[in-house]
Enzyme design. Structure first.
Site, short mmCIF file in Angstrom:
data_model
loop_
_atom_site.label_atom_id
_atom_site.label_comp_id
_atom_site.label_asym_id
_atom_site.label_seq_id
_atom_site.Cartn_x
_atom_site.Cartn_y
_atom_site.Cartn_z
CB VAL A 48 -18.44 -51.57 37.38
CG1 VAL A 48 -18.21 -52.90 36.68
CG2 VAL A 48 -19.81 -51.56 38.07
CB ALA A 75 -23.28 -42.48 22.87
CG HIS A 118 -21.58 -34.00 20.52
ND1 HIS A 118 -21.85 -33.10 19.51
CD2 HIS A 118 -22.08 -33.46 21.66
CE1 HIS A 118 -22.48 -32.05 20.02
NE2 HIS A 118 -22.64 -32.25 21.32
CB THR A 146 -24.57 -37.92 21.53
OG1 THR A 146 -23.87 -37.20 22.55
CG2 THR A 146 -23.72 -37.95 20.27
CG ASN A 147 -28.93 -36.00 26.58
OD1 ASN A 147 -28.54 -36.95 27.25
ND2 ASN A 147 -29.90 -35.21 26.97
CD1 TRP A 155 -16.96 -39.57 34.43
CD2 TRP A 155 -15.47 -40.71 35.64
NE1 TRP A 155 -17.54 -40.76 34.78
CE2 TRP A 155 -16.65 -41.48 35.52
CE3 TRP A 155 -14.39 -41.22 36.36
CZ2 TRP A 155 -16.77 -42.74 36.10
CZ3 TRP A 155 -14.51 -42.47 36.94
CH2 TRP A 155 -15.68 -43.22 36.81
CD GLU A 199 -22.97 -42.82 37.97
OE1 GLU A 199 -21.86 -42.24 37.94
OE2 GLU A 199 -23.55 -43.25 36.95
CB ALA A 200 -18.45 -44.67 38.70
CG ASN A 211 -26.01 -32.25 28.31
OD1 ASN A 211 -26.75 -31.48 28.91
ND2 ASN A 211 -26.46 -33.37 27.77
#
Length: 517
Positions: free
Chosen positions: A225, A490, A456, A501-502, A69, A35-36, A98
């Site tokens: 990554v 997604a 979304h 979209t979750n 982010w 995970e970033a 969200n």
């Protein structure tokens, strides 16, 4: 390169990646989840993000630090300047920031996708597996006892705008659908919400926290990554930046679950993407694929509601939205191509315009759109955010339908069912919109200049027939032209579903964990 002992590397601990990593580890695979952002325990989550109302965290001076982010912007339409595009960072991904909406796509979306292995009968068991639906869990198309709680706010606890939208939509002829997640549901529904006892439940809470006891699951945070590493045509691992130092992790299979923005960015840095774009960045072309192309989101337009003092939310933790309306824009349009939503507190207005607790709104989003944008790189440096151009409403089929939705929503706002909660002039609060309503070209210009997105984002690594020009991954989520590399999030959706979209992203992680064996 020699194998490090990982069977599976999953990049990204968001809605798909968390489910995929934990379920794969439960099946006996040795899994490394990278995970970033920060890896934190559930108890360490900032309390502002637990609130039923996301405005609490958005207005908090420090809650967003490390959770969103930084520096990621997007242009919504070609007539708008770049503005922040919120994506979750840290374990839980965007499920941690969200609006906690746990609504499923209609099964018709999966029929439309026409992707083998992703038909309604294929995906429905995984929607049931992921959930613990307190009201409808015993229905054959639902689940009880799964990781994700599904709650619906009872009507007596709705906000004033929720109740007004319900009254107005009902008076306009829309039927009542108590379970928006039932197959074929349409009309007015309470929003299903992924919370328990009034508190957010992210995939970090639902999957990773209990999964930490698995001896073969390793979670590493602050692990950015850079790119996928290859041996010949096969993915062998990833290059990871931690604390400014580059390291290598190797595995039998690499799965990118970094989301609609960052999964394509990793592929591009790995030499997988449009050849011309890669060469312009000085990157060697490993596979010429339409990575980053085809992005979709739900364009949303708002009608602001100046509320009476009695109608305004009473505490910051009052839920911002509880009611939605699925409807169709007109004859010949796709079923359910519009969604009306209530906003007891206008989240975007509160966050950016400081309009105060008395700002509510009705919203309408285009639930099925044709316009497509793109995600690209401006630099091969993994520390530089991708460039996002959503190009919403660019397809000529989209503006007329959203235009119809806006006009229908304004009629609801002007009706007597809404008037009782208004404490000011509706016309004054929406002056630019109302001035454009009667002229298609003027309304189109207004929408292009003001429409927002619904956070979304999908479809930047589209799944489909390998022979189709728009395809990046096949129905098994394998990246075309290389071996040992898949994308599961997604970004693979052929089109944005007619829902938030979750849940669909979690479903994809659950489904693919079984298929990876």
């Amino acid at each position: 390169m020699a194998n490090s002992g990982w069977d599976l590397i999953v990049v990204g601990a968001g809605s798909s990646g968390a489910a995929l990593a934990v379920r794969s580890a439960e099946r006996g695979k040795r899994v490394l989840l990278l995970e970033a952002g920060r890896d934190y325990r559930s108890a360490e989550m900032h309390e502002a993000w637990r609130s039923p109302n996301p405005i609490v965290a958005l207005l908090h001076p420090t809650a967003a630090e490390g959770m969103v982010w930084p520096g990621l912007d997007s242009t919504r339409t070609e007539k708008q300047p770049p503005a922040p595009y919120w994506r979750g960072r840290g374990v839980g991904g965007s499920s941690s920031i969200n609006g906690q909406i746990a609504i499923r796509p209609p099964m018709a979306d999966f029929v439309d996708w026409a992707v083998p292995g992703w038909a309604p009968d294929d995906v429905l068991p995984y929607f049931a597996k992921l959930e613990d639906d307190e009201a409808f869990g015993d229905e054959p198309y639902h689940g009880r006892g799964g990781p994700t709680p599904i709650f619906r706010t009872p009507q007596e606890k709705w906000g004033a705008v929720d109740a007004a939208l319900h009254r107005a939509a009902t008076a306009a002829g829309h039927s009542w659908a108590p379970d928006a997640n039932a197959p074929g549901a349409t009309g007015v529904s309470p929003y299903p919400i992924n919370s328990r006892d009034g508190r957010r439940v992210s995939v970090n809470d639902a999957y990773l926290e209990p999964g930490r006891t698995l001896p073969n699951l390793t979670i590493r945070g602050d692990a950015l990554v850079d790119r996928v590493l290859f041996e010949g045509s096969r993915a062998a691992g990833v290059r990871v930046i931690r604390g400014g130092t580059a390291t290598t992790e190797l595995a039998d299979t690499v799965v990118l679950s970094a989301g609609t923005i960052h999964s394509p960015a990793i592929l591009l840095r790995s030499g997988v993407g449009p050849a011309g774009h890669l060469r312009s960045l000085g990157l060697d072309v490993r596979a010429d694929l339409p990575v980053g192309r085809g992005m979709q989101d739900h364009p949303i337009a708002m009608v602001q509601l100046p509320l009476t003092e009695a109608a305004a939310i009473k505490t910051p933790d009052d839920r911002h939205t509880n009611v939605c309306v699925r409807l169709t824009s007109g004859p010949g349009a796709p079923d359910g191509d519009l969604m009306f939503v209530s906003m007891n507190q206008s989240v975007l207005a509160m966050a950016f315009a400081n309009t105060g607790a008395g700002a509510g709104s009705y919203g309408v989003w285009l639930n099925q759109s044709h316009s497509r944008g793109e995600v690209g790189l401006t630099s091969a440096d993994p520390g530089v955010q991708p460039q996002v151009h959503q190009r919403m409403l660019a397809d000529e089929r989209d503006l007329p339908r959203l235009r119809a939705g806006v006009r229908a929503l304004v009629e609801l706002a002007r009706g007597e069912e809404t008037a009782r909660i208004l404490g000011g002039s509706l016309e004054r609060a929406n002056e630019p919109l109302f001035a454009a309503l009667d002229h298609d070209s003027e309304l189109d210009d207004h929408l292009l200049a003001t429409v927002g997105d619904s956070q979304h984002g999908t479809s930047t690594c589209r799944m489909g027939d390998p022979a189709h020009a728009g395809t990046v991954v096949d129905p098994a989520c394998r990246v075309l032209g290389v071996d040992g590399l898949r994308v599961v999030d997604a970004s693979i959706f052929p089109a944005v579903p007619r829902a938030n979209t979750n849940l669909a992203a979690i479903m994809a992680g659950e489904l693919m964990a079984d298929r990876l064996g």
